[in-house]
Design an enzyme around this catalytic site. Sequence first.
Site, PDB file in Angstrom:
ATOM      1  N   HIS A 107       0.841  -1.210   0.000  1.00 43.59           N
ATOM      2  CA  HIS A 107       0.000   0.000   0.000  1.00 43.59           C
ATOM      3  C   HIS A 107       0.874   1.258   0.000  1.00 43.59           C
ATOM      4  CE1 HIS A 107      -3.000  -2.669   2.359  1.00 43.59           C
ATOM      5  NE2 HIS A 107      -3.526  -2.484   1.164  1.00 43.59           N
ATOM      6  N   ARG A 156      -2.020  -6.037  -8.288  1.00 46.88           N
ATOM      7  CA  ARG A 156      -0.890  -6.938  -8.054  1.00 46.88           C
ATOM      8  C   ARG A 156      -0.759  -7.968  -9.170  1.00 46.88           C
ATOM      9  NH1 ARG A 156      -2.831  -8.286  -2.146  1.00 46.88           N
ATOM     10  NH2 ARG A 156      -4.658  -8.270  -3.446  1.00 46.88           N
TER      11      ARG A 156
END
Length: 162
Positions: free
Chosen positions: A17, A90
Amino acid sequence: MKNAIYPGSFDPVTYGHLDIIRRSASVFDELIVSVLNNVKKTPLFSVEERVKILEKATEDIPNVKIESFSGLLVDYARARDVHVIVRGLRAITDFEYELQNAQTNRLLSKGALDTMFFTTSLEYAYLSSTTVREIASFGGDISGCVPDFVEKMIFSKFGIPK
Ligand code: PNS
């Protein structure tokens, strides 16, 4: 002013993050990182705790502001007069969920809210808050996943002395 919202659960915030926050903050004048207050989930950290953690983890990035929200993201973005959502991608496994959310938000906002994706740096491609919580619950090593102060807070939540 070009601003954006990076929404998420951040339970807990990970280096993945923080990588997205740092990179997207360099693209926008202001980045609002906003913690979803999801009443349907029982989180490890309360919304207030997650906001405090994010504030500390991003204290060196001047154009990042930490908030929380509940309800629909489109309503929150409209109230803030923000038209861009930031999300991290991702792997292909994230894609379907993210595509659906992005298209729904665009539809609900009548085209006023678009989503920009940042591809996660390779070293964090495997990281997720769920995995971090799981490893920590068994006393495993999460030092490469979260900042030191967050690691301490997680183990203290699980009552594991470290
Ligand atoms: O970190 P997460 O849990 O993957 O974040 C998911 C989040 C907060 C981006 C998403 O659940 C969300 O935007 N929730 C708010 C409710 C909403 O607007 N739902 C409709 C979008 S499809």
